[in-house]
Design a protein around this motif. Sequence first.
Motif, short mmCIF file in Angstrom:
data_model
loop_
_atom_site.label_atom_id
_atom_site.label_comp_id
_atom_site.label_asym_id
_atom_site.label_seq_id
_atom_site.Cartn_x
_atom_site.Cartn_y
_atom_site.Cartn_z
N PHE A 196 4.38 41.18 33.91
CA PHE A 196 3.54 41.25 32.66
C PHE A 196 3.02 40.02 31.92
O PHE A 196 1.54 39.94 31.73
CB PHE A 196 4.23 42.09 31.68
N ARG A 197 3.72 39.14 31.96
CA ARG A 197 3.33 37.72 31.41
C ARG A 197 2.34 37.17 32.15
O ARG A 197 1.28 36.55 31.73
CB ARG A 197 4.44 37.11 30.79
N ILE A 198 2.59 37.03 33.55
CA ILE A 198 1.63 36.47 34.46
C ILE A 198 0.26 37.26 34.29
O ILE A 198 -0.95 36.47 34.26
CB ILE A 198 2.27 36.65 35.99
N TRP A 199 0.26 38.44 34.49
CA TRP A 199 -1.09 39.32 34.44
C TRP A 199 -1.54 39.02 32.84
O TRP A 199 -2.87 38.58 33.02
CB TRP A 199 -0.66 40.90 34.16
N ALA A 200 -0.94 38.97 31.79
CA ALA A 200 -1.45 38.68 30.62
C ALA A 200 -1.96 37.57 30.39
O ALA A 200 -3.17 37.10 29.84
CB ALA A 200 -0.43 38.98 29.24
N ASN A 201 -1.47 36.53 30.89
CA ASN A 201 -1.75 34.92 30.81
C ASN A 201 -3.18 34.94 31.56
O ASN A 201 -4.11 34.25 31.12
CB ASN A 201 -0.79 33.94 31.57
N ARG A 202 -3.10 35.58 32.89
CA ARG A 202 -4.28 35.59 33.73
C ARG A 202 -5.73 36.17 32.77
O ARG A 202 -6.49 35.71 33.03
CB ARG A 202 -4.05 36.16 34.79
N ILE A 203 -5.49 37.27 32.38
CA ILE A 203 -6.45 38.17 31.40
C ILE A 203 -6.94 37.18 30.44
O ILE A 203 -8.03 36.89 30.07
CB ILE A 203 -5.78 39.45 31.07
N LEU A 204 -6.07 36.59 29.59
CA LEU A 204 -6.26 35.72 28.47
C LEU A 204 -7.06 34.72 28.92
O LEU A 204 -8.27 34.17 28.43
CB LEU A 204 -4.91 35.39 27.83
N LYS A 205 -6.66 34.07 30.07
CA LYS A 205 -7.43 32.60 30.56
C LYS A 205 -8.76 32.95 30.82
O LYS A 205 -10.00 32.50 30.51
CB LYS A 205 -6.63 32.10 31.82
N GLU A 206 -8.93 34.19 31.62
CA GLU A 206 -10.38 34.89 32.05
C GLU A 206 -11.34 34.78 30.92
O GLU A 206 -12.36 34.47 31.09
CB GLU A 206 -10.21 35.86 33.21
N TYR A 207 -10.63 35.62 29.87
CA TYR A 207 -11.38 36.09 28.68
C TYR A 207 -11.89 34.72 28.07
O TYR A 207 -13.09 34.48 27.55
CB TYR A 207 -10.72 36.82 27.93
N LEU A 208 -10.86 33.89 27.65
CA LEU A 208 -11.20 32.64 27.22
C LEU A 208 -12.31 31.70 28.06
O LEU A 208 -13.09 31.11 27.24
CB LEU A 208 -10.02 31.70 26.83
N VAL A 209 -12.10 31.72 29.10
CA VAL A 209 -13.03 30.87 29.90
C VAL A 209 -14.26 31.51 29.99
O VAL A 209 -15.32 30.71 29.52
CB VAL A 209 -12.50 30.47 31.38
N SER A 210 -14.44 32.71 30.28
CA SER A 210 -15.69 33.29 30.43
C SER A 210 -16.49 33.48 29.12
O SER A 210 -17.73 33.12 28.96
CB SER A 210 -15.64 34.86 30.99
N GLY A 211 -15.61 33.63 28.06
CA GLY A 211 -16.29 33.79 26.54
C GLY A 211 -16.67 32.25 26.19
O GLY A 211 -17.76 32.20 25.79
N TYR A 212 -16.02 31.24 26.70
CA TYR A 212 -16.56 29.86 26.19
C TYR A 212 -17.66 29.69 27.08
O TYR A 212 -18.70 28.96 26.41
CB TYR A 212 -15.43 28.90 26.65
N ALA A 213 -17.84 30.04 28.33
CA ALA A 213 -18.98 29.63 29.19
C ALA A 213 -20.20 30.49 28.66
O ALA A 213 -21.24 29.90 28.52
CB ALA A 213 -18.78 30.22 30.71
N ILE A 214 -20.06 31.81 28.30
CA ILE A 214 -21.30 32.44 27.64
C ILE A 214 -21.65 31.87 26.34
O ILE A 214 -22.77 31.77 26.35
CB ILE A 214 -20.63 34.06 27.29
N ASN A 215 -20.72 31.56 25.48
CA ASN A 215 -20.90 30.65 24.23
C ASN A 215 -21.71 29.81 24.40
O ASN A 215 -22.82 29.19 23.49
CB ASN A 215 -19.72 30.91 23.40
N GLU A 216 -21.17 28.86 25.58
CA GLU A 216 -21.76 27.46 25.64
C GLU A 216 -23.24 27.71 26.09
O GLU A 216 -24.39 26.97 25.61
CB GLU A 216 -21.01 26.64 26.63
N ARG A 217 -23.39 28.72 27.07
CA ARG A 217 -24.93 29.04 27.62
C ARG A 217 -26.03 29.24 26.38
O ARG A 217 -26.89 28.82 26.25
CB ARG A 217 -24.82 29.90 28.51
#
Length: 139
Positions: free
Chosen positions: A102-123
């Motif tokens: 569960f922690r591996i899954w949650a960390n992956r999802i959180l990282k994806e969300y943060l990275v994609s959210g940062y990329a969208i906001n930066e653009r």
Amino acid sequence: MATDQIIIYKTPDGEVTLEVKLENDTVWLSLNQLTTLFERDKSVISRHLKSIFTEEELNRGSVVAKNATTARDGKTYEVEYYNLDVVISVGYRVNSKRGIQFRIWANRILKEYLVSGYAINERRLKEQTIILPEIKSKN
């Protein structure tokens, strides 16, 4: 608590399958479902729940809902359901193979969300041109 949607969750190894209630933009799991998800006894999960509320990590009134559920014996019981905030909190406390998954899954999802959210906001910031009005001095 009215049911909006039922989602089927299956662990990566396919050993555990849960029907999860999705309502008001969150999932809801019963104590029995939490024990199945994390492969721990009710007493262990209950102890984690008690700590989460005692330590005021979460406000019980905001993350717990009661729902009438019909059991296999045909009787209706009032069952407490815990939302995603609780599932995450328990998942980061429980020490089991499923907890680790569960922690591996949650960390992956959180990282994806943060990275994609940062990329969208930066653009978006780069695409926006802010033109400030010229300030004229009184001289």
